[in-house]
Design a protein around this motif. Structure first.
Motif, PDB file in Angstrom:
ATOM      1  N   ALA A 185       4.317  11.795  -0.981  1.00 19.70           N
ATOM      2  CA  ALA A 185       5.551  11.509  -1.711  1.00 19.70           C
ATOM      3  C   ALA A 185       6.203  10.184  -1.322  1.00 19.70           C
ATOM      4  O   ALA A 185       6.697   9.459  -2.181  1.00 19.70           O
ATOM      5  CB  ALA A 185       6.541  12.649  -1.517  1.00 19.70           C
ATOM      6  N   GLN A 186       6.232   9.843  -0.039  1.00 16.29           N
ATOM      7  CA  GLN A 186       6.927   8.644   0.408  1.00 16.29           C
ATOM      8  C   GLN A 186       5.993   7.459   0.629  1.00 16.29           C
ATOM      9  O   GLN A 186       6.404   6.443   1.184  1.00 16.29           O
ATOM     10  CB  GLN A 186       7.687   8.947   1.710  1.00 16.29           C
ATOM     11  CG  GLN A 186       8.712  10.062   1.575  1.00 16.29           C
ATOM     12  CD  GLN A 186       9.741   9.775   0.500  1.00 16.29           C
ATOM     13  OE1 GLN A 186      10.145   8.636   0.301  1.00 16.29           O
ATOM     14  NE2 GLN A 186      10.169  10.815  -0.206  1.00 16.29           N
ATOM     15  N   GLY A 187       4.743   7.591   0.189  1.00 15.81           N
ATOM     16  CA  GLY A 187       3.775   6.524   0.403  1.00 15.81           C
ATOM     17  C   GLY A 187       3.264   5.944  -0.897  1.00 15.81           C
ATOM     18  O   GLY A 187       3.949   5.936  -1.923  1.00 15.81           O
ATOM     19  N   SER A 188       2.037   5.449  -0.860  1.00 12.92           N
ATOM     20  CA  SER A 188       1.404   4.881  -2.050  1.00 12.92           C
ATOM     21  C   SER A 188      -0.091   5.170  -1.999  1.00 12.92           C
ATOM     22  O   SER A 188      -0.619   5.594  -0.964  1.00 12.92           O
ATOM     23  CB  SER A 188       1.647   3.367  -2.130  1.00 12.92           C
ATOM     24  OG  SER A 188       0.993   2.688  -1.056  1.00 12.92           O
ATOM     25  N   TYR A 189      -0.758   4.946  -3.119  1.00 13.08           N
ATOM     26  CA  TYR A 189      -2.204   5.151  -3.218  1.00 13.08           C
ATOM     27  C   TYR A 189      -2.858   3.794  -3.422  1.00 13.08           C
ATOM     28  O   TYR A 189      -2.366   2.957  -4.193  1.00 13.08           O
ATOM     29  CB  TYR A 189      -2.535   6.077  -4.383  1.00 13.08           C
ATOM     30  CG  TYR A 189      -4.025   6.323  -4.554  1.00 13.08           C
ATOM     31  CD1 TYR A 189      -4.640   7.398  -3.929  1.00 13.08           C
ATOM     32  CD2 TYR A 189      -4.798   5.481  -5.334  1.00 13.08           C
ATOM     33  CE1 TYR A 189      -6.008   7.616  -4.081  1.00 13.08           C
ATOM     34  CE2 TYR A 189      -6.156   5.693  -5.492  1.00 13.08           C
ATOM     35  CZ  TYR A 189      -6.761   6.762  -4.867  1.00 13.08           C
ATOM     36  OH  TYR A 189      -8.109   6.969  -5.008  1.00 13.08           O
ATOM     37  N   LYS A 190      -4.008   3.589  -2.767  1.00 14.21           N
ATOM     38  CA  LYS A 190      -4.700   2.311  -2.876  1.00 14.21           C
ATOM     39  C   LYS A 190      -6.194   2.531  -2.984  1.00 14.21           C
ATOM     40  O   LYS A 190      -6.768   3.364  -2.282  1.00 14.21           O
ATOM     41  CB  LYS A 190      -4.385   1.438  -1.647  1.00 14.21           C
ATOM     42  CG  LYS A 190      -4.989   0.033  -1.712  1.00 14.21           C
ATOM     43  CD  LYS A 190      -4.549  -0.789  -0.503  1.00 14.21           C
ATOM     44  CE  LYS A 190      -5.071  -2.218  -0.585  1.00 14.21           C
ATOM     45  NZ  LYS A 190      -4.639  -3.023   0.583  1.00 14.21           N
ATOM     46  N   CYS A 191      -6.833   1.757  -3.870  1.00 13.72           N
ATOM     47  CA  CYS A 191      -8.290   1.810  -3.998  1.00 13.72           C
ATOM     48  C   CYS A 191      -8.782   0.464  -4.521  1.00 13.72           C
ATOM     49  O   CYS A 191      -8.510   0.091  -5.668  1.00 13.72           O
ATOM     50  CB  CYS A 191      -8.724   2.928  -4.944  1.00 13.72           C
ATOM     51  SG  CYS A 191     -10.511   3.209  -4.940  1.00 13.72           S
ATOM     52  N   ASN A 192      -9.478  -0.280  -3.663  1.00  7.15           N
ATOM     53  CA  ASN A 192     -10.032  -1.571  -4.069  1.00  7.15           C
ATOM     54  C   ASN A 192     -11.360  -1.423  -4.805  1.00  7.15           C
ATOM     55  O   ASN A 192     -11.729  -2.262  -5.622  1.00  7.15           O
ATOM     56  CB  ASN A 192     -10.228  -2.475  -2.844  1.00  7.15           C
ATOM     57  CG  ASN A 192      -8.907  -2.902  -2.232  1.00  7.15           C
ATOM     58  OD1 ASN A 192      -7.955  -3.207  -2.945  1.00  7.15           O
ATOM     59  ND2 ASN A 192      -8.841  -2.909  -0.909  1.00  7.15           N
ATOM     60  N   ALA A 193     -12.086  -0.357  -4.515  1.00 10.95           N
ATOM     61  CA  ALA A 193     -13.377  -0.123  -5.149  1.00 10.95           C
ATOM     62  C   ALA A 193     -13.200   0.222  -6.625  1.00 10.95           C
ATOM     63  O   ALA A 193     -12.122   0.631  -7.065  1.00 10.95           O
ATOM     64  CB  ALA A 193     -14.114   1.008  -4.431  1.00 10.95           C
TER      65      ALA A 193
ATOM     66  N   LYS B 213      -9.797  -1.254 -10.575  1.00 13.20           N
ATOM     67  CA  LYS B 213     -10.156  -1.734  -9.239  1.00 13.20           C
ATOM     68  C   LYS B 213      -9.011  -2.549  -8.654  1.00 13.20           C
ATOM     69  O   LYS B 213      -8.104  -2.982  -9.368  1.00 13.20           O
ATOM     70  CB  LYS B 213     -11.442  -2.553  -9.271  1.00 13.20           C
ATOM     71  CG  LYS B 213     -11.374  -3.853 -10.059  1.00 13.20           C
ATOM     72  CD  LYS B 213     -12.725  -4.575  -9.988  1.00 13.20           C
ATOM     73  CE  LYS B 213     -12.704  -5.885 -10.763  1.00 13.20           C
ATOM     74  NZ  LYS B 213     -14.005  -6.589 -10.684  1.00 13.20           N
ATOM     75  N   ASN B 214      -9.064  -2.723  -7.350  1.00 13.56           N
ATOM     76  CA  ASN B 214      -7.997  -3.433  -6.626  1.00 13.56           C
ATOM     77  C   ASN B 214      -6.628  -2.868  -7.018  1.00 13.56           C
ATOM     78  O   ASN B 214      -5.682  -3.604  -7.280  1.00 13.56           O
ATOM     79  CB  ASN B 214      -8.062  -4.936  -6.905  1.00 13.56           C
ATOM     80  CG  ASN B 214      -9.345  -5.560  -6.413  1.00 13.56           C
ATOM     81  OD1 ASN B 214      -9.827  -5.227  -5.325  1.00 13.56           O
ATOM     82  ND2 ASN B 214      -9.928  -6.452  -7.197  1.00 13.56           N
ATOM     83  N   MET B 215      -6.561  -1.544  -7.034  1.00 22.42           N
ATOM     84  CA  MET B 215      -5.382  -0.848  -7.543  1.00 22.42           C
ATOM     85  C   MET B 215      -4.552  -0.256  -6.413  1.00 22.42           C
ATOM     86  O   MET B 215      -5.081   0.253  -5.440  1.00 22.42           O
ATOM     87  CB  MET B 215      -5.822   0.263  -8.497  1.00 22.42           C
ATOM     88  CG  MET B 215      -4.657   0.955  -9.214  1.00 22.42           C
ATOM     89  SD  MET B 215      -4.131   2.491  -8.417  1.00 22.42           S
ATOM     90  CE  MET B 215      -5.477   3.587  -8.865  1.00 22.42           C
ATOM     91  N   GLN B 216      -3.234  -0.375  -6.585  1.00 22.45           N
ATOM     92  CA  GLN B 216      -2.293   0.301  -5.706  1.00 22.45           C
ATOM     93  C   GLN B 216      -1.087   0.711  -6.543  1.00 22.45           C
ATOM     94  O   GLN B 216      -0.670  -0.030  -7.442  1.00 22.45           O
ATOM     95  CB  GLN B 216      -1.850  -0.582  -4.540  1.00 22.45           C
ATOM     96  CG  GLN B 216      -0.995   0.148  -3.501  1.00 22.45           C
ATOM     97  CD  GLN B 216      -0.781  -0.659  -2.226  1.00 22.45           C
ATOM     98  OE1 GLN B 216      -1.170  -1.823  -2.148  1.00 22.45           O
ATOM     99  NE2 GLN B 216      -0.168  -0.061  -1.230  1.00 22.45           N
ATOM    100  N   TYR B 217      -0.546   1.895  -6.278  1.00 24.10           N
ATOM    101  CA  TYR B 217       0.599   2.321  -7.062  1.00 24.10           C
ATOM    102  C   TYR B 217       1.454   3.312  -6.277  1.00 24.10           C
ATOM    103  O   TYR B 217       1.015   3.921  -5.296  1.00 24.10           O
ATOM    104  CB  TYR B 217       0.144   2.955  -8.385  1.00 24.10           C
ATOM    105  CG  TYR B 217      -0.113   4.438  -8.327  1.00 24.10           C
ATOM    106  CD1 TYR B 217       0.831   5.354  -8.779  1.00 24.10           C
ATOM    107  CD2 TYR B 217      -1.296   4.944  -7.798  1.00 24.10           C
ATOM    108  CE1 TYR B 217       0.607   6.722  -8.716  1.00 24.10           C
ATOM    109  CE2 TYR B 217      -1.540   6.305  -7.740  1.00 24.10           C
ATOM    110  CZ  TYR B 217      -0.577   7.194  -8.201  1.00 24.10           C
ATOM    111  OH  TYR B 217      -0.806   8.542  -8.122  1.00 24.10           O
ATOM    112  N   LEU B 218       2.678   3.460  -6.742  1.00 24.25           N
ATOM    113  CA  LEU B 218       3.585   4.512  -6.282  1.00 24.25           C
ATOM    114  C   LEU B 218       4.410   4.957  -7.479  1.00 24.25           C
ATOM    115  O   LEU B 218       4.558   4.232  -8.468  1.00 24.25           O
ATOM    116  CB  LEU B 218       4.464   4.055  -5.123  1.00 24.25           C
ATOM    117  CG  LEU B 218       5.295   2.776  -5.246  1.00 24.25           C
ATOM    118  CD1 LEU B 218       6.547   2.997  -6.093  1.00 24.25           C
ATOM    119  CD2 LEU B 218       5.714   2.279  -3.866  1.00 24.25           C
TER     120      LEU B 218
END
Length: 251
Positions: A162-170, A185-190
């Motif tokens: 809940a208080q963080g974010s998700y990241k995936c470069n692959a 790809k190269n994705m990050q979100y909250l």
């Protein structure tokens, strides 16, 4: 108060011709921020490549790769009372991508429970046929529209605390049926935030398994290389010492 009306974040309009820029399969990363009363509720950045089907001149269906570029609008809804955030991006003048985020939280107090999470619920694309994007487009199909979508059956798609974010470069491929897909790809979100900051939090990061494997392989490889170097230096030292010893014996 929860937001029920769509929020629009203006962007620089693209050129009038939606296909004036040739599509590529390696568009630069895009950065989308959805604000509610001056506070950011959704932040998504990454590279998005759609593989879409279209009717071809030979009577078959073919596919074209179109990257998300030439942005027009970023809109959405921060309706946390319904445990839903929505992000809508209009690009190429008449293409629209929509993403719905949901949360496991049972109330508006996201993060009250340590197990609270947010994740992608569904993604859709409304797109228009254009010959500039689809060279073999069937005559008479110019300007016609199509819609593709994907609803995720559980709460595991790009899930973050809940208080963080998700990241995936692959590369992450999302099958949208009938040969259509979205590659991210190269994705990050909250999502489901109410922050004055436009930066991602520095802690509580959830990573995809592909990135985790890469991050573990690098230190192992570096350690193995250093160990090999130590062995080589040690062997060289022992050989040199042995030669010096033989020289003393000959004297």
């Amino acid at each position: 108060e929860p937001t029920t009306e769509p929020i629009t974040t203006p962007t620089t309009p693209s050129t009038p011709n939606p296909t004036s820029e040739p599509p590529t399969n390696d568009e630069p990363p895009q950065d989308f921020k959805l604000n509610d009363e001056g506070k950011m509720c959704v932040h998504l950045m990454g590279q998005f490549l759609f593989t879409v089907s279209y009717p071809a001149k030979d009577g078959t269906n073919k596919t074209a790769e179109v990257g998300l570029h030439s942005l027009n609008d970023v809109m959405g809804s921060c309706n946390s009372s319904e445990q839903t955030n929505m992000l809508m991006v209009r690009f190429l003048n008449d293409w629209n991508m929509g993403i719905t985020f949901k949360t496991s939280a049972s109330s508006m107090m996201l993060g009250a429970d340590d197990d609270d999470t947010f994740y992608w619920s569904d993604v859709n694309l409304n797109y228009t046929y254009h010959k500039e994007l689809m060279p073999d487009l069937k005559d008479g199909s110019e300007g016609m529209t199509n819609m593709i979508s994907k609803s995720f059956e559980d709460d595991t798609q790009f899930k973050a605390s809940a208080q963080g974010s998700y990241k995936c470069n692959a590369d992450s491929d999302i099958d949208m049926g009938s040969g259509n897909k979205l590659t991210v790809k190269n994705m990050q979100y909250l999502a489901f935030q109410s922050s004055n900051s436009t930066d991602f939090p520095s802690d509580d990061l959830s990573e995809c398994s592909a990135d985790s494997k890469t991050n573990s392989v690098v230190p192992i490889a570096v350690g193995a290389a250093l160990a090999g170097l130590v062995v080589i230096v040690l062997i060289a030292y022992l050989i040199g010492r042995r030669r010096n010893r033989k020289g003393y014996e000959n004297m």
